[in-house]
Design a protein around this motif. Structure first.
Motif, PDB file in Angstrom:
ATOM      1  N   TYR A   1       0.842  -1.205   0.000  1.00 57.15           N
ATOM      2  CA  TYR A   1       0.000   0.000   0.000  1.00 57.15           C
ATOM      3  C   TYR A   1       0.873   1.250   0.000  1.00 57.15           C
ATOM      4  N   GLU A   2       1.758   1.361   0.969  1.00 56.07           N
ATOM      5  CA  GLU A   2       2.706   2.472   1.006  1.00 56.07           C
ATOM      6  C   GLU A   2       3.826   2.109   1.971  1.00 56.07           C
ATOM      7  N   ARG A   3       4.937   2.831   1.856  1.00 57.57           N
ATOM      8  CA  ARG A   3       6.022   2.625   2.802  1.00 57.57           C
ATOM      9  C   ARG A   3       6.808   3.921   2.954  1.00 57.57           C
ATOM     10  N   GLU A   4       7.527   3.997   4.049  1.00 51.62           N
ATOM     11  CA  GLU A   4       8.408   5.135   4.281  1.00 51.62           C
ATOM     12  C   GLU A   4       9.670   4.941   3.465  1.00 51.62           C
ATOM     13  N   TYR A   5      10.057   5.965   2.709  1.00 46.24           N
ATOM     14  CA  TYR A   5      11.261   5.879   1.890  1.00 46.24           C
ATOM     15  C   TYR A   5      12.522   6.007   2.755  1.00 46.24           C
ATOM     16  N   ARG A   6      13.522   5.305   2.344  1.00 52.66           N
ATOM     17  CA  ARG A   6      14.828   5.425   2.993  1.00 52.66           C
ATOM     18  C   ARG A   6      15.461   6.753   2.575  1.00 52.66           C
ATOM     19  N   LYS A   7      15.997   7.478   3.526  1.00 48.37           N
ATOM     20  CA  LYS A   7      16.620   8.765   3.236  1.00 48.37           C
ATOM     21  C   LYS A   7      17.821   8.580   2.326  1.00 48.37           C
ATOM     22  N   PRO A   8      18.058   9.544   1.419  1.00 47.07           N
ATOM     23  CA  PRO A   8      17.426  10.860   1.300  1.00 47.07           C
ATOM     24  C   PRO A   8      16.252  10.898   0.318  1.00 47.07           C
ATOM     25  N   TRP A   9      15.757   9.749  -0.100  1.00 48.64           N
ATOM     26  CA  TRP A   9      14.735   9.719  -1.139  1.00 48.64           C
ATOM     27  C   TRP A   9      13.359  10.053  -0.577  1.00 48.64           C
ATOM     28  N   LYS A  10      12.577  10.738  -1.396  1.00 53.75           N
ATOM     29  CA  LYS A  10      11.221  11.137  -1.009  1.00 53.75           C
ATOM     30  C   LYS A  10      10.278  10.940  -2.180  1.00 53.75           C
ATOM     31  N   LEU A  11       9.027  10.600  -1.861  1.00 54.41           N
ATOM     32  CA  LEU A  11       7.984  10.486  -2.876  1.00 54.41           C
ATOM     33  C   LEU A  11       7.211  11.793  -2.913  1.00 54.41           C
ATOM     34  N   LYS A  12       7.251  12.478  -4.049  1.00 54.60           N
ATOM     35  CA  LYS A  12       6.548  13.748  -4.186  1.00 54.60           C
ATOM     36  C   LYS A  12       5.106  13.494  -4.604  1.00 54.60           C
ATOM     37  N   MET A  13       4.200  14.214  -3.962  1.00 58.75           N
ATOM     38  CA  MET A  13       2.777  14.076  -4.252  1.00 58.75           C
ATOM     39  C   MET A  13       2.252  15.388  -4.840  1.00 58.75           C
ATOM     40  N   TYR A  14       1.729  15.317  -6.054  1.00 58.83           N
ATOM     41  CA  TYR A  14       1.099  16.461  -6.681  1.00 58.83           C
ATOM     42  C   TYR A  14      -0.418  16.277  -6.632  1.00 58.83           C
ATOM     43  N   PRO A  15      -1.162  17.372  -6.639  1.00 57.55           N
ATOM     44  CA  PRO A  15      -2.629  17.244  -6.597  1.00 57.55           C
ATOM     45  C   PRO A  15      -3.162  16.540  -7.827  1.00 57.55           C
ATOM     46  N   GLY A  16      -4.165  15.727  -7.647  1.00 51.61           N
ATOM     47  CA  GLY A  16      -4.751  14.962  -8.747  1.00 51.61           C
ATOM     48  C   GLY A  16      -5.668  15.797  -9.610  1.00 51.61           C
TER      49      GLY A  16
END
Length: 441
Positions: free
Chosen positions: A426-441
Motif C-alpha cells: 500500500y505504502e512505505r516510508e522511503y529510505r533517506k534521502p529519497w522522497k515520494l513527491k505528491m502532486y494534486p490529482g
C-alpha cells in the motif's frame, strides 16, 4: 512460463506481444516536448538498462525518428551493454550516467525510457515529469499503491505523454477479442478469470537460498536499493529476481496480473470493484522469496466476479487454457484469450463467434512515438494503467492485511485504510534521502 521457456525467452515474450484497445485518446493542446516541431526526432534517455530496458530500447531503435542520446544504470555492465547496442546499430555513442538526475538535465532529451526494477519507477518518473520529458515506463508502474497514484497525478499535473509497457494493448488479436466481448454477443458476462501458472521445473520456481555477500564492483548496491530498506547484497535479490520480493516488486500478482487483469478490466469496462479479498501464501517454493507462490484474488463488482490466480505447483491453465490467459464467461459462450490467440466455446450451435484469429506484431512503441508528436493519450496511458496497477496491488494488500478491502470509487482508495496502512504494497516510508513527491490529482 512453461518448462520449455528460458529466462531469456520469458523476457523476450514479455516485451514483444500486446493490445491497443480504444481507450479514447484525449487531445492535449500542447506543443511538442521541448518546443520541437512534430518532424523532429524523439530523443531518448534510457534509465535502467537491464533486460526490459534494453529490450524496449532496441524496439524503439528499429523505428524511424528515434535517437538514443544517453543511457543510465547503477550497474556499469548493464550501462555498457546498452551503449554497445546503440553503437552496434550504427548510431552515435550515447552519453553514460550512473545517476538518472544527471541524465534528466540533458536538454536535448525529450523522452525517457524507464526500465528499472519496480521500486525505482516512481522517483525518476516524477522527476522526468518535472523536467518536461515524456515517458515510456515499464510495467507495473510502481512497487506500491500510493506510488501509482503519485505517478498518475504528476503526469497529469505536468501534462506529459506517458506510455506504460503493457504491450498487449497494441496487439490485434487482443483488440479483436475485447471488441467481441464489447459486442454483447456473449450475452451477460458474470464471471471473468485471469491467471498465470508455472510448473515447479520452471526457471523462476527456485531462486535458491543465499547468504549476504560483497556486491560485485560494477554494481552500486546502495543506489540500487534506493528508497527500499537497507539490506545486504544477495544475487537472488537483485537482477531479474528482485520481482519475488515485496521490497522491490509484487510477485506474479503485479508482474503478470498487470497484463492479464488489464485485459479483463478492458473487456468488462470496469475499474471500480466493490470489494477485494485474497487467499494464498508460500506453499510450494523453498527459497528466499517473500511474495506468494500461490494466490487467488477475488474482485467483487456489482454484477461480475473477477478473479486472479497464480501458482507454481504445475503448468496447467484454467479451463484448458495455456499457462496464462483471461477468460470471459457469458450466457452465450466463453472466450479465452492469451498471447498466442483466442478460443471461443459457444453454448449453442450457430451462435455468433469472434472474427478469425489474426496474429500480428505489437505496435506499442510506434504508438508512443506518434503520441509524443500528436499529444494524444497513448494506448496504455498513465491514468488507465494506474487503475489497473492499483487493483493488482490491492490483491497483494488483501493478502498482507488478511482483510476484505472495501473500495471507494470516488476517492480511488481503500475505505478501510486503517487495515492497510502498514502493508508494504500500500505504502512505505522511503529510505533517506529519497522522497515520494505528491502532486494534486
Amino acid at each position: 512460463m512453461t518448462s520449455k521457456q528460458t529466462r531469456r525467452q520469458f523476457l523476450h515474450n514479455s516485451a514483444t506481444a500486446a493490445v491497443g484497445i480504444g481507450l479514447g485518446a484525449t487531445l492535449l493542446p500542447r506543443a511538442f516536448s521541448q518546443e520541437k516541431s512534430a518532424n523532429d526526432k524523439v530523443i531518448f534517455g534510457v534509465i535502467g538498462c537491464g533486460g526490459m530496458g534494453r529490450a524496449n530500447m532496441n524496439s524503439f531503435m528499429k523505428l524511424p525518428g528515434v535517437e538514443i542520446a544517453a543511457v543510465c544504470d547503477v550497474d556499469q555492465n548493464h550501462m555498457n551493454a546498452a551503449a554497445d547496442d546503440v553503437t552496434k546499430a550504427g548510431r552515435a555513442a550515447p552519453k553514460k550516467f550512473k545517476d538518472f538526475r544527471k541524465l534528466l538535465e540533458e536538454k536535448e532529451i525529450n523522452a525517457v525510457l524507464i526500465g528499472t526494477p519496480d521500486h525505482w519507477h516512481a522517483i525518476p518518473f516524477i522527476a522526468a515529469c518535472e523536467a518536461g520529458k515524456d515517458i515510456y515506463c515499464e510495467k507495473p508502474i510502481s512497487q506500491n499503491f500510493m506510488e501509482a497514484k503519485a505517478m498518475m497525478n504528476a503526469a497529469k499535473h505536468f501534462n506529459r505523454v506517458v506510455q506504460i509497457g503493457t504491450w498487449q494493448r497494441s496487439v490485434k488479436h487482443f483488440q479483436d477479442a475485447i471488441d467481441f466481448v464489447h459486442s454483447g454477443k456473449m450475452g451477460e458476462i458474470s464471471v471473468c478469470r485471469s491467471w498465470v501458472v508455472n510448473p515447479m521445473t520452471s526457471d523462476i520456481s527456485n531462486i535458491g537460498k543465499q547468504n549476504p555477500q560483497t556486491p560485485p564492483p560494477e554494481l552500486d548496491w546502495d543506489f540500487w536499493l534506493g528508497p527500499a530498506e537497507k539490506r545486504p547484497y544477495q544475487p537472488n535479490r537483485c537482477h531479474f529476481q528482485w520481482r519475488w520480493f515485496f521490497d522491490y516488486g509484487g510477485g506474479l500478482m503485479t508482474d503478470w496480473g498487470v497484463h492479464m487483469l488489464d485485459i479483463a478490466l478492458l473487456g468488462l469496462k470496469q475499474t471500480d470493484p466493490v470489494s477485494i479479498s485474497s487467499a494464498g501464501g508460500i506453499f510450494v517454493t523453498q527459497d528466499d522469496r517473500d511474495t506468494p507462490d500461490t494466490l487467488i484474488a477475488t474482485y467483487q463488482f456489482p454484477k461480475v466476479v473477477m478473479t486472479w490466480e497464480h501458482r507454481f505447483n504445475n503448468g496447467r491453465g484454467l479451463d484448458g487454457g495455456k499457462n496464462h490467459g483471461t477468460e470471459f464467461i457469458g450466457t452465450n459462450g466463453s472466450l479465452i484469450v492469451d498471447r498466442e490467440g483466442y478460443q471461443y466455446f459457444p453454448e449453442k450451435k450457430d451462435a455468433p463467434e469472434p472474427p478469425k484469429f489474426d496474429k500480428q506484431e505489437s505496435t506499442h512503441w510506434q504508438n508512443f512515438l506518434d503520441c509524443v508528436k500528436s499529444r494524444q493519450t497513448p494506448r496504455s496511458g498513465i491514468e488507465s494503467m494506474a487503475k489497473t496497477t492499483m487493483l493488482c496491488h490491492l490483491g497483494n494488500i488483501a493478502l498482507q492485511s488478511n482483510k476484505t478491502l472495501l473500495w471507494d470509487a470516488r476517492k480511488q482508495d481503500v475505505k478501510n485504510r486503517g487495515d492497510v496502512k502498514n502493508c508494504i504494497s500500500y505504502e512505505r516510508e522511503y529510505r533517506k534521502p529519497w522522497k515520494l513527491k505528491m502532486y494534486p490529482g
